[in-house]
Design a protein around this motif. Structure first.
Motif, PDB file in Angstrom:
ATOM      1  N   ALA A   1       0.886  -1.189   0.095  1.00 59.14           N
ATOM      2  CA  ALA A   1       0.034   0.011   0.027  1.00 59.14           C
ATOM      3  C   ALA A   1       0.714   1.365   0.052  1.00 59.14           C
ATOM      4  CB  ALA A   1      -0.887   0.051   1.073  1.00 59.14           C
ATOM      5  N   ASP A   2       2.108   1.060  -0.145  1.00 60.85           N
ATOM      6  CA  ASP A   2       2.980   2.411   0.025  1.00 60.85           C
ATOM      7  C   ASP A   2       3.168   2.987  -1.141  1.00 60.85           C
ATOM      8  OD1 ASP A   2       4.876   4.294   0.976  1.00 60.85           O
ATOM      9  OD2 ASP A   2       6.669   3.039   1.111  1.00 60.85           O
ATOM     10  N   ASP A   3       2.067   3.815  -1.611  1.00 66.64           N
ATOM     11  CA  ASP A   3       1.981   4.462  -2.743  1.00 66.64           C
ATOM     12  C   ASP A   3       1.214   5.838  -2.467  1.00 66.64           C
ATOM     13  OD1 ASP A   3       0.745   5.095  -5.389  1.00 66.64           O
ATOM     14  OD2 ASP A   3       2.382   4.112  -5.939  1.00 66.64           O
ATOM     15  N   SER A   4       1.496   6.831  -3.183  1.00 62.93           N
ATOM     16  CA  SER A   4       0.587   8.190  -2.933  1.00 62.93           C
ATOM     17  C   SER A   4      -0.913   7.954  -3.445  1.00 62.93           C
ATOM     18  CB  SER A   4       1.440   9.219  -3.616  1.00 62.93           C
ATOM     19  OG  SER A   4       1.496   8.877  -5.097  1.00 62.93           O
ATOM     20  N   SER A   5      -1.013   6.862  -4.292  1.00 59.99           N
ATOM     21  CA  SER A   5      -2.436   7.093  -4.872  1.00 59.99           C
ATOM     22  C   SER A   5      -3.361   6.002  -3.663  1.00 59.99           C
ATOM     23  CB  SER A   5      -2.546   6.316  -5.972  1.00 59.99           C
ATOM     24  OG  SER A   5      -1.887   5.037  -5.867  1.00 59.99           O
ATOM     25  N   ALA A   6      -2.395   5.518  -2.649  1.00 61.94           N
ATOM     26  CA  ALA A   6      -3.416   4.334  -1.697  1.00 61.94           C
ATOM     27  C   ALA A   6      -3.693   5.415  -0.391  1.00 61.94           C
ATOM     28  CB  ALA A   6      -2.490   3.280  -1.236  1.00 61.94           C
ATOM     29  N   LEU A   7      -4.941   4.830  -0.017  1.00 63.08           N
ATOM     30  CA  LEU A   7      -5.321   5.133   1.670  1.00 63.08           C
ATOM     31  C   LEU A   7      -5.273   4.044   2.276  1.00 63.08           C
ATOM     32  CD1 LEU A   7      -6.954   6.950   3.550  1.00 63.08           C
ATOM     33  CD2 LEU A   7      -9.106   6.405   2.502  1.00 63.08           C
ATOM     34  N   ILE A   8      -4.758   4.196   3.761  1.00 63.00           N
ATOM     35  CA  ILE A   8      -5.051   3.082   4.460  1.00 63.00           C
ATOM     36  C   ILE A   8      -5.826   3.443   5.716  1.00 63.00           C
ATOM     37  CG2 ILE A   8      -3.677   1.268   6.177  1.00 63.00           C
ATOM     38  CD1 ILE A   8      -1.152   2.233   4.498  1.00 63.00           C
ATOM     39  N   VAL A   9      -6.772   2.645   5.996  1.00 68.27           N
ATOM     40  CA  VAL A   9      -7.642   2.884   7.057  1.00 68.27           C
ATOM     41  C   VAL A   9      -7.256   1.918   8.219  1.00 68.27           C
ATOM     42  CG1 VAL A   9      -9.954   2.972   8.055  1.00 68.27           C
ATOM     43  CG2 VAL A   9      -9.627   3.783   5.818  1.00 68.27           C
TER      44      VAL A   9
ATOM     45  N   ALA B   1       4.386   2.644   5.587  1.00 64.72           N
ATOM     46  CA  ALA B   1       4.042   2.923   4.427  1.00 64.72           C
ATOM     47  C   ALA B   1       3.788   4.496   4.329  1.00 64.72           C
ATOM     48  CB  ALA B   1       2.238   2.643   4.235  1.00 64.72           C
ATOM     49  N   PRO B   2       5.082   5.214   4.307  1.00 61.22           N
ATOM     50  CA  PRO B   2       5.244   6.621   4.552  1.00 61.22           C
ATOM     51  C   PRO B   2       4.501   7.360   3.415  1.00 61.22           C
ATOM     52  CG  PRO B   2       7.203   5.610   3.617  1.00 61.22           C
ATOM     53  CD  PRO B   2       6.405   4.425   4.214  1.00 61.22           C
ATOM     54  N   ARG B   3       4.266   6.638   2.149  1.00 65.92           N
ATOM     55  CA  ARG B   3       3.600   7.526   1.196  1.00 65.92           C
ATOM     56  C   ARG B   3       2.163   7.481   1.014  1.00 65.92           C
ATOM     57  NH1 ARG B   3       7.203   5.251  -4.015  1.00 65.92           N
ATOM     58  NH2 ARG B   3       6.813   3.358  -2.754  1.00 65.92           N
ATOM     59  N   ALA B   4       1.672   6.673   1.663  1.00 70.47           N
ATOM     60  CA  ALA B   4       0.174   6.379   1.673  1.00 70.47           C
ATOM     61  C   ALA B   4      -0.472   7.449   2.616  1.00 70.47           C
ATOM     62  CB  ALA B   4      -0.259   4.940   2.034  1.00 70.47           C
ATOM     63  N   ALA B   5      -1.690   7.759   2.146  1.00 73.75           N
ATOM     64  CA  ALA B   5      -2.560   8.688   3.157  1.00 73.75           C
ATOM     65  C   ALA B   5      -2.912   7.468   4.283  1.00 73.75           C
ATOM     66  CB  ALA B   5      -3.712   9.352   2.565  1.00 73.75           C
ATOM     67  N   GLN B   6      -3.197   8.139   5.330  1.00 76.07           N
ATOM     68  CA  GLN B   6      -3.764   7.145   6.560  1.00 76.07           C
ATOM     69  C   GLN B   6      -4.428   7.786   7.304  1.00 76.07           C
ATOM     70  OE1 GLN B   6      -0.049   5.433   8.590  1.00 76.07           O
ATOM     71  NE2 GLN B   6       0.890   5.138   6.766  1.00 76.07           N
TER      72      GLN B   6
ATOM     73  N   ALA C   1      -4.326  11.216  10.098  1.00 82.68           N
ATOM     74  CA  ALA C   1      -5.294  11.616  10.982  1.00 82.68           C
ATOM     75  C   ALA C   1      -5.813  10.470  11.741  1.00 82.68           C
ATOM     76  CB  ALA C   1      -6.467  12.183   9.921  1.00 82.68           C
ATOM     77  N   TYR C   2      -6.411  10.849  12.883  1.00 86.44           N
ATOM     78  CA  TYR C   2      -6.986   9.878  13.570  1.00 86.44           C
ATOM     79  C   TYR C   2      -8.039  10.637  14.385  1.00 86.44           C
ATOM     80  CZ  TYR C   2      -5.077  11.848  18.150  1.00 86.44           C
ATOM     81  OH  TYR C   2      -5.063  12.662  19.281  1.00 86.44           O
ATOM     82  N   GLU C   3      -8.974   9.574  14.659  1.00 89.04           N
ATOM     83  CA  GLU C   3     -10.116   9.863  15.457  1.00 89.04           C
ATOM     84  C   GLU C   3     -10.364   9.117  16.533  1.00 89.04           C
ATOM     85  OE1 GLU C   3     -14.561  11.566  14.610  1.00 89.04           O
ATOM     86  OE2 GLU C   3     -13.259  11.839  12.849  1.00 89.04           O
ATOM     87  N   VAL C   4     -10.835   9.255  17.685  1.00 91.49           N
ATOM     88  CA  VAL C   4     -11.507   8.440  18.828  1.00 91.49           C
ATOM     89  C   VAL C   4     -13.065   8.426  18.706  1.00 91.49           C
ATOM     90  CG1 VAL C   4     -11.854   8.087  21.382  1.00 91.49           C
ATOM     91  CG2 VAL C   4      -9.541   8.788  20.340  1.00 91.49           C
TER      92      VAL C   4
END
Length: 456
Positions: A130-138, A198-203, A273-276
């Protein structure tokens, strides 16, 4: 004056409403939705024309319920996921329906098992993909994840080393802040270990919290969040609790050679980003609302949260009688709400946990007050329901127990000496014989304990 059975029924109904309010699946369903080509995850929005692949890693006691909700929302937009949760027998059946894109592991809890290590290997493999700038990790993170997914930073450490270390840490008297400081020093997962893979992916990380407010980085030892600035030095923890004589030599070597997790957390340009979604505050607020709806005058006791169990139980009952003295005489009843986790050292080989022990200690206080009744302003009946929102209390199959001013007397009729059960850490055994245990089964959520005290 309310009858005792009315109080018992009300307490159980209030707790049932608490569990509804902290349902992990419902929380994720509310946090994730599509708005055209925009995906909202918590308060963060992602343009799916840019984030074309979505991955997920779920860990903890609420992982199955959270993953099922995300799966339902994303459908075939989810590229792949890794989940590590307690064994299927300890997960609610409603949380088990997942699509084939998930790799599911039954990690160990409270101690890691081989599946915990396999889950970490699978998660790191997914994160590399998933380490790609086009990826999102939830990331879906909940309490219990520290054991359910694990990978030692030092490859020389064995599973038995990790299990022995966990056993020592949770029984040595250290705070969760101190325990997690040691865990982070040993783990490739904890202290933002997953996030940095996965430093390049949005998380974005959605959290069901089993720790105090403002300490989301302690949930599952923070696999995606930076360690806190006030994290204590590991060497100080080793000295304070004489851990050098109790931990395996291989672990001590690894700790001595380890790099502080904070030094590994390089700045990352991709979105983080994170959210409780849920925490103990949500549970206590739901309990208060449910009690008010039933006509009780409600008072919260947020300061009674992490005391030693004996001190906490005494303070709870004292606060309850004071509340009744102020508000109860002209009303139908009063309710005191407390949350958190009392500290409860294990003294014997019995079955139980901090909730059933709190309830039993409250029973001693109820009987003492009834016996020493010195004023007409005391309530006719008193009751305490103490339970874990995960449905598990210590090493017992129950969530906790329910006690009132008749509890000890009913035990004596059965030939039970409650003091002996306390000494053996066998509060569950005592309440089981009285039929006053709370059996909910695994709830699929985990936001610490709730204590509901009623008087009328």
């Amino acid at each position: 004056m309310l009858e005792l059975q009315e109080l018992r029924s009300a307490a159980r109904e209030i707790f049932d409403e608490v569990l509804e309010a902290v349902d992990a699946r419902r929380a994720v369903l509310g946090a994730v939705e599509f708005e055209g080509s925009i995906l909202r995850v918590g308060h963060t929005r992602f343009d799916l024309r840019q984030q074309t692949k979505i991955f997920s890693v779920a860990l903890g006691k609420a992982a199955a319920a959270m993953a099922a909700a995300l799966d339902e929302r994303l459908g075939d937009r989810l590229t792949g996921g890794v989940l590590s949760a307690p064994p299927a027998s300890a997960r609610p059946a409603s949380a088990l329906a997942l699509s084939n894109c998930w790799r599911v592991f039954e990690g160990g809890h409270p101690l890691p098992n081989e599946a915990s290590l396999e889950a970490a290997r699978a998660a790191f493999e997914l994160l590399r993909a998933a380490d790609d700038s086009s990826a999102l990790i939830v990331f879906l993170v909940s309490g219990g994840g520290s054991a359910l997914i694990e990978s030692p930073r030092d490859a020389r450490l064995t599973l038995e080393d990790l299990r022995e270390t966990n056993s020592v840490l949770v029984s040595c008297g250290a705070s969760i802040k101190e325990v997690n400081a040691v865990r982070r020093a040993l783990s490739a997962v904890k202290g933002r270990g997953f996030s940095t893979s996965a430093p390049r992916a949005a998380q974005v990380t959605l959290i069901i919290s089993d720790v105090g407010a403002g300490r989301a980085f302690d949930v599952a030892s923070g696999p995606t969040l930076s360690p806190p600035a006030d994290s204590p030095p590991v060497k100080n923890i080793l000295m304070r609790y004489d851990l050098a004589s109790r931990l395996p030599a291989s672990v001590l070597r690894a700790l001595e050679e380890s790099v502080a997790p904070t030094e590994l957390c390089e700045p990352i340009g991709a979105l983080r980003a994170y959210e409780v979604l849920l925490d103990n505050g949500h549970a206590c607020a739901a309990a208060a609302d449910a009690a008010r709806a039933r006509g009780f005058v409600v008072e919260a006791a947020p300061d009674l949260s992490e005391q030693p169990v004996g001190e906490g139980a005494t303070a709870l009952v004292s606060r309850l009688t004071e509340l009744f003295g102020r508000e109860g005489a002209e009303r139908s009843g009063v309710c005191l709400i407390s949350g958190g986790e009392f500290s409860c050292p294990v003294r014997g080989s019995g079955v139980g946990g901090r909730n059933s022990e709190t309830a039993l200690r409250c029973a001693f206080e109820f009987e003492r007050i009834t016996r020493e009744r010195k004023t007409e302003s005391l309530p006719g009946h008193m009751l305490a329901l103490c339970a874990g929102t995960d449905g598990i209390d210590g090493n017992s199959p129950g969530a906790g127990a329910l006690a009132d001013e008749t509890t000890l007397a009913r035990g004596r009729v059965l030939g039970l000496d409650a003091s002996n059960f306390l000494e053996e850490s066998d509060a569950y055994g005592f309440f089981e014989r009285l039929g006053d245990t709370l059996l909910t089964g695994a709830t699929g959520t985990n936001v610490r304990d709730v204590r509901i005290l009623l008087a009328g």
